[in-house]
Scaffold this active site. Structure first.
Site, short mmCIF file in Angstrom:
data_model
loop_
_atom_site.label_atom_id
_atom_site.label_comp_id
_atom_site.label_asym_id
_atom_site.label_seq_id
_atom_site.Cartn_x
_atom_site.Cartn_y
_atom_site.Cartn_z
N ASN A 142 36.58 94.68 48.72
CA ASN A 142 35.26 95.05 48.20
C ASN A 142 35.19 96.56 47.89
OD1 ASN A 142 35.66 94.57 50.97
ND2 ASN A 142 33.55 95.00 51.45
N PRO A 165 32.00 98.53 47.54
CA PRO A 165 30.53 98.61 47.50
C PRO A 165 30.04 99.97 47.01
CG PRO A 165 31.33 98.82 49.76
CD PRO A 165 32.54 98.56 48.91
N LYS A 225 36.24 97.32 32.36
CA LYS A 225 35.53 96.49 33.34
C LYS A 225 34.10 97.00 33.53
CE LYS A 225 34.36 93.72 36.51
NZ LYS A 225 34.02 92.34 36.24
N ARG A 260 26.16 88.30 14.63
CA ARG A 260 26.57 89.61 15.14
C ARG A 260 26.10 89.83 16.57
NH1 ARG A 260 23.70 92.80 10.50
NH2 ARG A 260 22.18 91.25 11.19
N GLY A 262 20.77 89.61 39.56
CA GLY A 262 21.18 90.01 40.90
C GLY A 262 22.68 89.90 40.99
N CYS A 293 27.62 92.71 41.81
CA CYS A 293 28.33 93.67 40.94
C CYS A 293 27.49 94.39 39.89
CB CYS A 293 29.49 92.97 40.27
SG CYS A 293 30.74 92.51 41.49
N LYS A 323 22.20 83.33 41.92
CA LYS A 323 22.26 82.46 40.74
C LYS A 323 22.67 81.07 41.24
CE LYS A 323 26.07 82.57 38.09
NZ LYS A 323 27.25 82.98 37.31
N ARG A 368 24.05 88.41 47.63
CA ARG A 368 24.06 89.87 47.49
C ARG A 368 23.16 90.31 46.33
NH1 ARG A 368 30.49 90.83 47.81
NH2 ARG A 368 30.44 88.89 46.63
P1 NAD Z 1 34.01 90.19 48.95
O1 NAD Z 1 33.23 91.10 49.80
O2 NAD Z 1 33.58 88.77 48.80
O3 NAD Z 1 35.53 90.16 49.46
C1 NAD Z 1 36.26 91.30 49.81
C2 NAD Z 1 37.19 90.94 50.96
O4 NAD Z 1 38.06 92.04 51.23
C3 NAD Z 1 36.46 90.62 52.27
O5 NAD Z 1 36.83 89.34 52.72
C4 NAD Z 1 36.92 91.72 53.22
O6 NAD Z 1 37.03 91.29 54.57
C5 NAD Z 1 38.29 92.07 52.63
N1 NAD Z 1 38.79 93.39 53.03
C6 NAD Z 1 38.14 94.58 53.05
N2 NAD Z 1 38.97 95.55 53.47
C7 NAD Z 1 40.16 94.97 53.72
C8 NAD Z 1 41.41 95.46 54.18
N3 NAD Z 1 41.58 96.75 54.47
N4 NAD Z 1 42.43 94.60 54.32
C9 NAD Z 1 42.26 93.29 54.04
N5 NAD Z 1 41.10 92.76 53.61
C10 NAD Z 1 40.06 93.60 53.44
O7 NAD Z 1 34.11 90.89 47.53
P2 NAD Z 1 34.31 90.20 46.10
O8 NAD Z 1 33.02 89.71 45.59
O9 NAD Z 1 35.47 89.27 46.17
O10 NAD Z 1 34.69 91.48 45.23
C11 NAD Z 1 35.92 92.13 45.40
C12 NAD Z 1 36.10 93.12 44.28
O11 NAD Z 1 36.15 92.43 43.03
C13 NAD Z 1 34.97 94.14 44.12
O12 NAD Z 1 35.51 95.36 43.69
C14 NAD Z 1 34.10 93.54 43.04
O13 NAD Z 1 33.38 94.52 42.33
C15 NAD Z 1 35.13 92.90 42.14
N6 NAD Z 1 34.64 91.75 41.36
C16 NAD Z 1 33.82 90.81 41.94
C17 NAD Z 1 33.41 89.70 41.21
C18 NAD Z 1 32.50 88.66 41.79
O14 NAD Z 1 32.05 87.81 41.05
N7 NAD Z 1 32.22 88.67 43.08
C19 NAD Z 1 33.87 89.54 39.90
C20 NAD Z 1 34.72 90.50 39.35
C21 NAD Z 1 35.10 91.61 40.10
C1 UGA Z 2 29.03 88.98 36.48
C2 UGA Z 2 29.77 88.90 35.14
O1 UGA Z 2 29.22 87.83 34.37
C3 UGA Z 2 31.26 88.67 35.36
O2 UGA Z 2 31.94 88.70 34.11
C4 UGA Z 2 31.80 89.78 36.26
O3 UGA Z 2 33.18 89.57 36.52
C5 UGA Z 2 31.03 89.80 37.55
O4 UGA Z 2 29.62 89.99 37.27
C6 UGA Z 2 31.44 90.91 38.47
O5 UGA Z 2 31.97 91.91 38.04
O6 UGA Z 2 31.15 90.71 39.64
P1 UGA Z 2 28.11 87.23 38.23
O7 UGA Z 2 27.34 88.39 38.74
O8 UGA Z 2 28.89 86.43 39.18
O9 UGA Z 2 29.15 87.73 37.11
O10 UGA Z 2 27.13 86.20 37.48
P2 UGA Z 2 26.36 86.23 36.07
O11 UGA Z 2 26.46 84.91 35.47
O12 UGA Z 2 26.81 87.37 35.23
O13 UGA Z 2 24.86 86.45 36.50
C7 UGA Z 2 24.44 87.67 37.07
C8 UGA Z 2 22.93 87.70 37.16
O14 UGA Z 2 22.36 87.82 35.86
C9 UGA Z 2 22.32 86.46 37.79
O15 UGA Z 2 21.30 86.83 38.68
C10 UGA Z 2 21.75 85.70 36.61
O16 UGA Z 2 20.66 84.91 36.95
C11 UGA Z 2 21.35 86.85 35.69
N1 UGA Z 2 21.29 86.48 34.27
C12 UGA Z 2 22.39 86.08 33.61
C13 UGA Z 2 20.07 86.58 33.61
O17 UGA Z 2 19.04 86.97 34.21
N2 UGA Z 2 20.01 86.26 32.27
C14 UGA Z 2 21.12 85.85 31.59
O18 UGA Z 2 20.99 85.59 30.36
C15 UGA Z 2 22.33 85.76 32.28
#
Ligand code: NAD
Ligand code: UGA
Length: 455
Positions: A90, A92, A215, A255, A268, A271, A333, A340
């Site tokens: 993570n 954060p 990203k 477009r 919400g 990310c 969602k 979160r």
């Molecule tokens: P998460 O909090 O669900 O998972 C992170 C994990 O890393 C946790 O299980 C934690 O215990 C582990 N961790 C932390 N420090 C560690 C260490 N030193 N060694 C081993 N494990 C460790 O987070 P996430 O939602 O999976 O997001 C991870 C990253 O990916 C973030 O940077 C986020 O921005 C990015 N991201 C998230 C999403 C998403 O939809 N959640 C999508 C794209 C990118």
């Molecule tokens: C989002 C991006 O869609 C992913 O591509 C990205 O990898 C990820 O963030 C990330 O970096 O963590 P996520 O947050 O899981 O994914 O879900 P979304 O489908 O994007 O929805 C995010 C929020 O936007 C939700 O609360 C959803 O209800 C809201 N939303 C989405 C709207 O209010 N209106 C829309 O038209 C679409």
């Protein structure tokens, strides 16, 4: 296929899904986490206890566990065996001090040092976590200056999956972005082999810094689209325009396109806010204050959207004090158990502060409600937490639709029965524009939909 030995560090939403999907595609994957509790839950084989709920994920974990997919707390040993290491920890928001607002990179740094210490041979270190520009440079420096003789290749491979559709997004992505250094043909080739299951035209190469910035821009772009729709909701309510009709027609312009134009209570998730805040920080760091303001405004509009929803409820119900509100949906969602930065938390917090009593309903995130409000001064006013929409609405004055789970859709729930069980006048506040307002009124409900003309 050329099977790779992959280690995924961090088994949350990204690591859990990426690791499992790579194992499904035949790679030999070990997923590690600093949380032993999480690893035990993954290993336990009981999908109800897996740390992440994602449609389709359980099946893949159960099918591959012990064959190509392994979970372990022995990070040191796993790193020593790896050819490719995915950093999925993570990142954060840093809440205070220097760099406040940007990402807190302590976990990325910690993992980089562990990799430097334990890796052997020639290893790709893949930055999957979302990070600020130039993080790969820092990781590279840590690896070079602390390494134990291993040869490292630092790669940026940001993840674009969305929760709720993560498995499908990973297996059939719009694109896979691979950011490598110009002279690193070795890393490019290994990454292409790893993603052999993605059509070649969808594998995009870029330099490392473009990849990192892409990203942030991708999430910022999605945020601006949602914000555009939300920015006219109050105007629609006052003028008689309907935001769904407007954005539907706007989205038909080739477009612009139809996606991410759904207005509602606001976005919400873990990310969007975090990544946009980091982009704002970055822009300000380079003295680009005007550019930063664009994104600051988007976050403000999002906050306002949540607040305005509760204010509308307050006005419609004369007062929220003593009212029983059924909050439909708690996850940020549908199809995820993730809460979160969920709009539900802000909305429920405001409702509690106004003296309302809550009946919170969610099919997958109900178990997180208590922890979310553990320290709330009015937590005893959460009267019920349930997965049953009928139970939640019984005796309530209003339904606040916060998350558009399928179980709340009129085709899946009997709203006549729900209406009859409620106190009158019975209100529906539609934060996701899921209902046909006229049909709800025909049943007898008073109806408010964000961005729709009020009758
Ligand atoms: P998460 O909090 O669900 O998972 C992170 C994990 O890393 C946790 O299980 C934690 O215990 C582990 N961790 C932390 N420090 C560690 C260490 N030193 N060694 C081993 N494990 C460790 O987070 P996430 O939602 O999976 O997001 C991870 C990253 O990916 C973030 O940077 C986020 O921005 C990015 N991201 C998230 C999403 C998403 O939809 N959640 C999508 C794209 C990118
Ligand atoms: C989002 C991006 O869609 C992913 O591509 C990205 O990898 C990820 O963030 C990330 O970096 O963590 P996520 O947050 O899981 O994914 O879900 P979304 O489908 O994007 O929805 C995010 C929020 O936007 C939700 O609360 C959803 O209800 C809201 N939303 C989405 C709207 O209010 N209106 C829309 O038209 C679409």
């Amino acid at each position: 296929m050329d099977q790779k030995k992959v280690v995924v560090i961090g088994t949350g939403y990204v690591g859990g899904v990426s690791g499992t999907c790579l194992a499904e595609k035949g790679h030999y994957v070990t997923c590690v986490d600093s949380s032993e509790e999480k690893i035990e839950k993954w290993k336990g084989g009981n999908p109800e206890k897996f740390p992440v709920y994602e449609p389709g994920l359980d099946e893949l974990v159960l099918r591959n566990h012990g064959k190509t997919l392994f979970f372990s707390s022995d990070i040191e040993h796993a790193i020593a065996e790896a050819e490719i290491i995915f950093v999925c920890v993570n990142t954060p928001t840093k809440e205070e001090g220097i760099g406040k607002g940007s990402f807190d990179l302590r976990y990325v740094e910690h993992v980089s040092r562990q990799i430097a210490k334990y890796a052997r041979g020639e290893v790709l270190v893949v930055e999957k976590s979302t990070v600020p520009l130039k993080t790969a440079e820092r990781i590279g420096q840590i690896l070079r200056e602390n390494g134990n003789g291993a040869r490292f290749h630092t790669v940026s491979n940001p993840e674009f999956l969305a929760e709720g559709s993560a498995v499908q997004d990973f297996l059939q992505p719009d694109r896979v972005l691979i950011g490598t250094h110009a002279d690193d043909g070795f890393a490019r080739e290994k990454m292409e082999q790893l993603y052999y299951f993605v059509p070649k035209e969808k594998v995009v190469h870029a330099n490392v810094w473009s990849s990192e910035l892409t990203k942030l821009m991708n999430n910022a772009g999605l945020v601006l689209r949602i914000t555009q729709a939300n920015s006219i909701t109050a105007l629609c309510e006052q003028s008689g325009a309907d935001v769904t009709e407007v954005m539907h027609a706007v989205g038909m312009d080739k477009r612009i396109g139809p996606h991410f134009l759904r207005a509602g209570i606001g976005f919400g998730g873990s990310c969007f806010r975090k990544d946009v805040n980091a982009l704002i920080y970055l822009l300000k760091h380079y003295n680009l204050d005007t550019e930063a303001r664009l994104y600051e405004t988007a976050l403000e509009i999002n906050d306002k959207q949540r607040k305005r929803f509760v204010e509308t409820m307050h006005h419609a119900l004369f007062s929220l004090s003593g009212k029983e509100i059924a909050a439909y949906g708690f996850s940020f969602k549908p199809n995820t158990n993730d809460i979160r930065d969920a709009p539900s938390i802000t909305v429920c917090d405001m409702l509690l502060n106004e003296g309302a009593s809550l009946r919170i309903c969610d099919p997958k995130a109900a178990s997180s409600v208590n922890a979310a409000f553990e320290r709330h001064r009015y937590k005893e006013n959460i009267a019920l937490v349930t997965a049953d929409p009928y139970g939640a609405a019984r005796g309530a004055d209003a339904i606040a639709l916060i998350t558009e789970w399928d179980c709340f859709r009129p085709e899946n729930a009997d709203y006549m029965k729900i209406f009859e069980s409620m106190r009158k006048p019975a209100w529906v506040f539609d934060g996701r524009l899921m209902y046909d307002g006229r049909k709800m009124q025909e049943i007898g409900f008073k109806y408010y939909g964000i961005g729709r003309q009020q009758s």
